[in-house]
Design a protein around this motif. Structure first.
Motif, PDB file in Angstrom:
ATOM      1  N   ILE A   1      -4.518   6.780   6.157  1.00  0.00           N
ATOM      2  CA  ILE A   1      -3.919   8.117   6.197  1.00  0.00           C
ATOM      3  C   ILE A   1      -3.432   8.431   7.607  1.00  0.00           C
ATOM      4  O   ILE A   1      -2.409   9.080   7.803  1.00  0.00           O
ATOM      5  N   ARG A   2      -4.174   7.947   8.589  1.00  0.00           N
ATOM      6  CA  ARG A   2      -3.777   8.162   9.977  1.00  0.00           C
ATOM      7  C   ARG A   2      -2.407   7.555  10.277  1.00  0.00           C
ATOM      8  O   ARG A   2      -1.628   8.095  11.071  1.00  0.00           O
ATOM      9  N   VAL A   3      -2.123   6.417   9.641  1.00  0.00           N
ATOM     10  CA  VAL A   3      -0.843   5.753   9.863  1.00  0.00           C
ATOM     11  C   VAL A   3       0.306   6.662   9.450  1.00  0.00           C
ATOM     12  O   VAL A   3       1.273   6.841  10.184  1.00  0.00           O
ATOM     13  N   CYS A   4       0.199   7.246   8.268  1.00  0.00           N
ATOM     14  CA  CYS A   4       1.281   8.110   7.793  1.00  0.00           C
ATOM     15  C   CYS A   4       1.325   9.429   8.550  1.00  0.00           C
ATOM     16  O   CYS A   4       2.383  10.018   8.715  1.00  0.00           O
ATOM     17  N   SER A   5       0.179   9.890   8.987  1.00  0.00           N
ATOM     18  CA  SER A   5       0.136  11.156   9.703  1.00  0.00           C
ATOM     19  C   SER A   5       0.631  11.025  11.133  1.00  0.00           C
ATOM     20  O   SER A   5       1.361  11.889  11.636  1.00  0.00           O
TER      21      SER A   5
ATOM     22  N   PRO B   1       6.089   8.839  11.959  1.00  0.00           N
ATOM     23  CA  PRO B   1       7.245   9.396  12.676  1.00  0.00           C
ATOM     24  C   PRO B   1       7.743   8.475  13.786  1.00  0.00           C
ATOM     25  O   PRO B   1       8.954   8.370  14.011  1.00  0.00           O
ATOM     26  N   LYS B   2       6.827   7.805  14.474  1.00  0.00           N
ATOM     27  CA  LYS B   2       7.237   6.889  15.548  1.00  0.00           C
ATOM     28  C   LYS B   2       7.958   5.676  14.964  1.00  0.00           C
ATOM     29  O   LYS B   2       8.952   5.206  15.534  1.00  0.00           O
ATOM     30  N   ILE B   3       7.457   5.172  13.848  1.00  0.00           N
ATOM     31  CA  ILE B   3       8.106   4.031  13.199  1.00  0.00           C
ATOM     32  C   ILE B   3       9.508   4.415  12.731  1.00  0.00           C
ATOM     33  O   ILE B   3      10.473   3.660  12.911  1.00  0.00           O
ATOM     34  N   ALA B   4       9.644   5.593  12.138  1.00  0.00           N
ATOM     35  CA  ALA B   4      10.959   6.042  11.677  1.00  0.00           C
ATOM     36  C   ALA B   4      11.936   6.174  12.843  1.00  0.00           C
ATOM     37  O   ALA B   4      13.114   5.819  12.727  1.00  0.00           O
TER      38      ALA B   4
ATOM     39  N   ALA C   1       0.854  -1.180   0.000  1.00  0.00           N
ATOM     40  CA  ALA C   1       0.000   0.000   0.000  1.00  0.00           C
ATOM     41  C   ALA C   1       0.889   1.228   0.000  1.00  0.00           C
ATOM     42  O   ALA C   1       1.392   1.640   1.022  1.00  0.00           O
ATOM     43  N   CYS C   2       1.064   1.806  -1.165  1.00  0.00           N
ATOM     44  CA  CYS C   2       1.984   2.937  -1.291  1.00  0.00           C
ATOM     45  C   CYS C   2       1.230   4.219  -1.035  1.00  0.00           C
ATOM     46  O   CYS C   2       0.732   4.840  -1.955  1.00  0.00           O
ATOM     47  N   LEU C   3       1.089   4.578   0.224  1.00  0.00           N
ATOM     48  CA  LEU C   3       0.197   5.661   0.586  1.00  0.00           C
ATOM     49  C   LEU C   3       0.896   6.758   1.361  1.00  0.00           C
ATOM     50  O   LEU C   3       1.886   6.530   2.032  1.00  0.00           O
ATOM     51  N   PHE C   4       0.289   7.951   1.329  1.00  0.00           N
ATOM     52  CA  PHE C   4       0.321   9.037   2.286  1.00  0.00           C
ATOM     53  C   PHE C   4       1.653   9.199   3.010  1.00  0.00           C
ATOM     54  O   PHE C   4       1.809   8.849   4.144  1.00  0.00           O
ATOM     55  N   GLY C   5       2.575   9.872   2.399  1.00  0.00           N
ATOM     56  CA  GLY C   5       3.876  10.029   2.989  1.00  0.00           C
ATOM     57  C   GLY C   5       4.921   9.385   2.116  1.00  0.00           C
ATOM     58  O   GLY C   5       6.095   9.450   2.423  1.00  0.00           O
ATOM     59  N   PHE C   6       4.502   8.689   1.067  1.00  0.00           N
ATOM     60  CA  PHE C   6       5.269   8.129  -0.010  1.00  0.00           C
ATOM     61  C   PHE C   6       6.337   7.152   0.402  1.00  0.00           C
ATOM     62  O   PHE C   6       7.210   6.810  -0.371  1.00  0.00           O
ATOM     63  N   VAL C   7       6.309   6.620   1.607  1.00  0.00           N
ATOM     64  CA  VAL C   7       7.379   5.721   1.995  1.00  0.00           C
ATOM     65  C   VAL C   7       7.350   4.420   1.228  1.00  0.00           C
ATOM     66  O   VAL C   7       8.377   3.826   0.980  1.00  0.00           O
ATOM     67  N   GLY C   8       6.173   3.946   0.841  1.00  0.00           N
ATOM     68  CA  GLY C   8       6.102   2.610   0.276  1.00  0.00           C
ATOM     69  C   GLY C   8       6.018   2.570  -1.223  1.00  0.00           C
ATOM     70  O   GLY C   8       5.511   1.597  -1.750  1.00  0.00           O
ATOM     71  N   CYS C   9       6.511   3.545  -1.926  1.00  0.00           N
ATOM     72  CA  CYS C   9       6.290   3.590  -3.360  1.00  0.00           C
ATOM     73  C   CYS C   9       7.492   3.162  -4.167  1.00  0.00           C
ATOM     74  O   CYS C   9       7.525   3.370  -5.359  1.00  0.00           O
TER      75      CYS C   9
ATOM     76  N   PHE D   1      11.082   0.980   5.091  1.00  0.00           N
ATOM     77  CA  PHE D   1      10.166   0.663   3.997  1.00  0.00           C
ATOM     78  C   PHE D   1       9.239  -0.494   4.372  1.00  0.00           C
ATOM     79  O   PHE D   1       8.015  -0.408   4.246  1.00  0.00           O
ATOM     80  N   GLN D   2       9.814  -1.577   4.843  1.00  0.00           N
ATOM     81  CA  GLN D   2       9.045  -2.780   5.114  1.00  0.00           C
ATOM     82  C   GLN D   2       8.123  -2.615   6.317  1.00  0.00           C
ATOM     83  O   GLN D   2       6.970  -3.064   6.294  1.00  0.00           O
ATOM     84  N   THR D   3       8.622  -1.957   7.365  1.00  0.00           N
ATOM     85  CA  THR D   3       7.820  -1.816   8.578  1.00  0.00           C
ATOM     86  C   THR D   3       6.619  -0.902   8.344  1.00  0.00           C
ATOM     87  O   THR D   3       5.483  -1.244   8.699  1.00  0.00           O
ATOM     88  N   LEU D   4       6.849   0.251   7.768  1.00  0.00           N
ATOM     89  CA  LEU D   4       5.756   1.177   7.539  1.00  0.00           C
ATOM     90  C   LEU D   4       4.789   0.639   6.487  1.00  0.00           C
ATOM     91  O   LEU D   4       3.564   0.746   6.640  1.00  0.00           O
TER      92      LEU D   4
END
Length: 206
Positions: free
Chosen positions: A87-91, A95-98, A15-23, A67-70
């Motif tokens: 969207i809530r995950v990226c918002s 930051p906590k995952i990073a 799911a490449c969403l909201f914050g572009f980490v997974g794209c 990449f994998q965790t988020l």
């Protein structure tokens, strides 16, 4: 566009969403290649190390972990609660995952772009020249105190278009939530395969 058009994509892959980490397509860990010389960069740009370089390998491992965790968290929420909830995950969660990934690998890490969704992802000074030049290969620089700075390109997969594509690609259910959380959103209008942004990693000298 309705949600059913994208249901197969959401369930089939990342799911490449909201914050572009997974794209990043395939999320391969590329061998470093030739770099672009940044303009007016305060740090010394050095020849890219091989994958055998321990610190470069640390940067790759941290990037892959983020990449994998988020992406895994996004996929979980997508499947159980839908894309709007993701969207809530990226918002809120990203930051906590990073930070968790940074602590585990002993680095600093983040994502950035020339078309930001979240202003908190604005590029650091040493990353800015690569952002300005849209560097599409891994880059390294020697930072203060001997730290190693590394960037990795992120390219847009077709699954990312539900959030980062043009007006006909972004899901109708997603648009109001994006507008509410990111009123100054610039991160739309992309096509599959476009360079979306980059991961950056700072690795200590020792």
């Amino acid at each position: 566009m309705n949600l059913s058009r994208w249901s197969a994509l959401m369930l089939a892959g990342l799911a490449c969403l909201f914050g572009f980490v997974g794209c990043q397509r395939g999320n391969e860990s590329p061998e470093p290649s030739a770099q672009i010389e940044p303009t007016d960069a305060p740090e010394t740009v050095e020849k890219l190390p091989s994958m055998r370089d321990e610190r470069f390998a640390t940067a790759v491992a941290a990037k892959d972990d983020l990449f994998q965790t988020l992406s895994g968290r996004l996929m979980e929420v997508m499947q159980t609660e839908g894309p709007v909830a993701a969207i809530r995950v990226c918002s809120e969660d990203a930051p906590k995952i990073a930070q968790t990934v940074a602590d585990e690998h002993g680095v600093e890490i983040g994502r950035t772009s020339w078309k930001l969704r979240n202003p908190d992802n604005a590029p650091r000074d040493w990353v800015q020249p690569f952002v300005d030049q849209k560097a599409d290969l891994p880059q390294t620089v020697t930072l203060e105190d001997g730290r190693l700075g590394v960037t990795f390109p992120i390219r847009l997969d077709v699954k990312c278009l539900m959030c980062h594509g043009g007006p006909d690609d972004v899901l109708d259910s997603v648009k109001p939530e994006l507008a509410k959380r990111y009123p100054d959103d610039q991160a739309t209008g992309f096509k599959a395969g476009d360079l979306r942004g980059m991961f950056w990693v700072e690795v200590p000298a020792t």
